[in-house]
Each structure stands twice: as C-alpha cells, then as structure tokens.
Design a protein around this motif. Structure first.
Motif, mmCIF file in Angstrom:
data_model
loop_
_atom_site.group_PDB
_atom_site.id
_atom_site.type_symbol
_atom_site.label_atom_id
_atom_site.label_comp_id
_atom_site.label_asym_id
_atom_site.label_seq_id
_atom_site.Cartn_x
_atom_site.Cartn_y
_atom_site.Cartn_z
ATOM 1 N N GLY A 46 0.806 -1.212 0.000
ATOM 2 C CA GLY A 46 0.000 0.000 0.000
ATOM 3 C C GLY A 46 0.839 1.262 0.000
ATOM 4 N N LYS A 47 0.323 2.274 -0.686
ATOM 5 C CA LYS A 47 0.972 3.597 -0.736
ATOM 6 C C LYS A 47 -0.008 4.623 -0.175
ATOM 7 C CE LYS A 47 4.041 5.227 -2.228
ATOM 8 N NZ LYS A 47 5.179 5.733 -1.464
ATOM 9 N N PRO A 48 -0.022 4.795 1.150
ATOM 10 C CA PRO A 48 -0.957 5.746 1.747
ATOM 11 C C PRO A 48 -0.477 7.190 1.618
ATOM 12 C CG PRO A 48 0.375 4.736 3.445
ATOM 13 C CD PRO A 48 0.766 4.088 2.132
ATOM 14 N N GLY A 49 -1.438 8.095 1.638
ATOM 15 C CA GLY A 49 -1.121 9.507 1.662
ATOM 16 C C GLY A 49 -0.804 10.087 0.294
ATOM 17 N N LEU A 50 -0.189 11.245 0.306
ATOM 18 C CA LEU A 50 0.050 11.993 -0.920
ATOM 19 C C LEU A 50 1.423 11.748 -1.523
ATOM 20 C CD1 LEU A 50 -1.608 15.344 0.188
ATOM 21 C CD2 LEU A 50 -2.602 13.470 -1.144
ATOM 22 N N GLY A 100 6.997 11.267 5.301
ATOM 23 C CA GLY A 100 7.066 11.691 6.695
ATOM 24 C C GLY A 100 5.718 11.636 7.392
ATOM 25 N N ALA A 101 4.691 11.163 6.702
ATOM 26 C CA ALA A 101 3.347 11.096 7.282
ATOM 27 C C ALA A 101 3.091 9.772 8.004
ATOM 28 C CB ALA A 101 2.303 11.314 6.201
ATOM 29 N N HIS A 102 4.133 8.990 8.224
ATOM 30 C CA HIS A 102 3.956 7.676 8.850
ATOM 31 C C HIS A 102 3.323 7.757 10.232
ATOM 32 C CE1 HIS A 102 7.970 9.214 9.710
ATOM 33 N NE2 HIS A 102 7.764 8.727 10.926
ATOM 34 N N ASP A 103 3.662 8.806 10.984
ATOM 35 C CA ASP A 103 3.130 8.901 12.354
ATOM 36 C C ASP A 103 1.642 9.241 12.390
ATOM 37 O OD1 ASP A 103 3.652 11.419 11.394
ATOM 38 O OD2 ASP A 103 4.427 12.201 13.278
ATOM 39 N N THR A 104 1.089 9.660 11.273
ATOM 40 C CA THR A 104 -0.342 9.932 11.177
ATOM 41 C C THR A 104 -1.072 8.778 10.497
ATOM 42 O OG1 THR A 104 0.115 12.294 10.979
ATOM 43 C CG2 THR A 104 -2.064 11.540 10.274
ATOM 44 N N LEU A 105 -0.508 8.312 9.373
ATOM 45 C CA LEU A 105 -1.192 7.318 8.543
ATOM 46 C C LEU A 105 -1.147 5.906 9.129
ATOM 47 C CD1 LEU A 105 0.093 8.609 5.107
ATOM 48 C CD2 LEU A 105 -2.216 8.860 6.044
ATOM 49 N N VAL A 106 -0.010 5.497 9.645
ATOM 50 C CA VAL A 106 0.123 4.114 10.118
ATOM 51 C C VAL A 106 -0.787 3.825 11.320
ATOM 52 C CG1 VAL A 106 1.715 2.388 11.053
ATOM 53 C CG2 VAL A 106 2.416 3.829 9.120
ATOM 54 N N PRO A 107 -0.840 4.694 12.346
ATOM 55 C CA PRO A 107 -1.763 4.397 13.457
ATOM 56 C C PRO A 107 -3.216 4.301 13.006
ATOM 57 C CG PRO A 107 -0.196 6.082 14.109
ATOM 58 C CD PRO A 107 -0.003 5.862 12.630
ATOM 59 N N LYS A 108 -3.596 5.139 12.045
ATOM 60 C CA LYS A 108 -4.972 5.081 11.519
ATOM 61 C C LYS A 108 -5.229 3.725 10.858
ATOM 62 C CE LYS A 108 -8.747 7.198 9.698
ATOM 63 N NZ LYS A 108 -9.783 7.861 10.369
ATOM 64 N N ILE A 109 -4.262 3.255 10.081
ATOM 65 C CA ILE A 109 -4.406 1.958 9.402
ATOM 66 C C ILE A 109 -4.461 0.823 10.424
ATOM 67 C CG2 ILE A 109 -3.191 0.329 7.887
ATOM 68 C CD1 ILE A 109 -2.317 2.880 6.260
ATOM 69 N N ILE A 110 -3.623 0.880 11.430
ATOM 70 C CA ILE A 110 -3.629 -0.145 12.486
ATOM 71 C C ILE A 110 -4.997 -0.170 13.180
ATOM 72 C CG2 ILE A 110 -2.645 -0.819 14.730
ATOM 73 C CD1 ILE A 110 -0.646 -1.376 12.592
ATOM 74 N N SER A 115 -6.073 6.323 0.619
ATOM 75 C CA SER A 115 -6.445 6.676 2.000
ATOM 76 C C SER A 115 -6.264 5.433 2.879
ATOM 77 C CB SER A 115 -7.910 7.130 2.054
ATOM 78 O OG SER A 115 -8.758 6.039 1.794
ATOM 79 N N PRO A 116 -6.093 5.633 4.183
ATOM 80 C CA PRO A 116 -6.051 4.475 5.082
ATOM 81 C C PRO A 116 -7.298 3.599 4.938
ATOM 82 C CG PRO A 116 -5.263 6.408 6.241
ATOM 83 C CD PRO A 116 -5.793 6.884 4.909
ATOM 84 N N GLU A 117 -8.460 4.224 4.768
ATOM 85 C CA GLU A 117 -9.702 3.459 4.621
ATOM 86 C C GLU A 117 -9.672 2.580 3.367
ATOM 87 O OE1 GLU A 117 -9.487 6.722 5.233
ATOM 88 O OE2 GLU A 117 -10.503 7.003 7.161
ATOM 89 N N ALA A 118 -9.185 3.127 2.265
ATOM 90 C CA ALA A 118 -9.133 2.363 1.011
ATOM 91 C C ALA A 118 -8.152 1.196 1.128
ATOM 92 C CB ALA A 118 -8.745 3.280 -0.154
ATOM 93 N N ILE A 119 -7.028 1.433 1.775
ATOM 94 C CA ILE A 119 -6.036 0.360 1.934
ATOM 95 C C ILE A 119 -6.597 -0.764 2.806
ATOM 96 C CG2 ILE A 119 -3.812 -0.192 3.020
ATOM 97 C CD1 ILE A 119 -2.829 2.542 1.917
#
Length: 139
Positions: free
Chosen positions: A18-22, A74-84, A51-55
C-alpha cells in the motif's frame, strides 16, 4: 510461498503493498512487490495516494496475510496508526504489518509499539524482506 489456513488447507501467501497519503514515490514499493511476486507470494499493489480506509478495505476484500506500507513523505506517524486502528476494527489483527521508507529511528520504536511488526529502511536488502515474510506468516 504457501501458508496453511485454519482448516489445514495450503494456500498462497497474499501480500498487499500500500501507498498511503500523498507521497508519489513508488519505485521502492514496486521493487518490493516484484520481489514478493517472484518469491511466490500473491501480490496486490494499491497504487498511489490511497487513503487508510481504502487500503484497509482492500486488505479485507483480498483477505491478505501481509500489509506492506511504503511511506517516504514523513506522514507515517499519522497514517500508520490510523491503518492499524482500522485493521483492528475490521478484526484483521493477524495481518503482518510492515512499513518501509524513510522512517527516523525514534519513530520506528513508536510504530512497533502501535502494532507494526517490522520497519524496513531504504537500504534493506530485498531478500531480507522476503525471508521475513516467509518466516513470520503462519504456516
């Protein structure tokens, strides 16, 4: 590469990259996807800017064993917790979650504490990723 499900049936290990974010950099994600495919895994690639939802929706639909997330923005700290959190909401707590990209060392520990199984940096030997997946997915 195969895993055995709860009924004892052998099946091919399914990996979602997956490629989350922009973030528009996907060369590393494609290299990992190809290496996993060449190793015998069934690979699904999300495409850019998901988006995290799509992934997570794709992970559920494809019933994946492994979710590999490539993040260079650099958005890992926002995107990864949402995906988890979304994986947990969907009851997919047995999915191996891997993160690759330029993740600062201090942030890696936090991601591991949040449920990521392993973080792979940009200098990781691709064979190490394949071997890790093969070893860690339940057989």
């Amino acid at each position: 590469m195969a895993a055995t499900d709860s009924t004892g049936t052998e099946r091919t290990v399914r990996v979602l990259i997956g490629k989350p974010g922009l973030d528009g950099h996907d060369r590393g994600a494609k290299v990992v996807a190809r290496a996993c495919r060449d190793a015998g895994f069934e690979v699904i690639y999300s495409g850019l800017r998901q988006s995290p939802e799509a992934i997570v929706q794709t992970a559920v639909q494809e019933d994946v064993d492994v979710l590999g997330l490539s993040i260079l923005s650099g958005a890992h700290d926002t995107l990864v917790p949402k995906i988890i959190d979304l994986l947990e909401e969907k009851g997919m707590t047995d999915v191996l979650v891997l993160v690759g990209g330029t993740i600062p060392e201090d942030d890696q520990e936090e991601l591991l504490e949040q449920g990521v199984d392993r973080v792979f940096g940009p200098d990781t030997d691709i064979n190490n990723i394949v071997e890790y997946v093969d070893r860690e997915v339940e057989t």
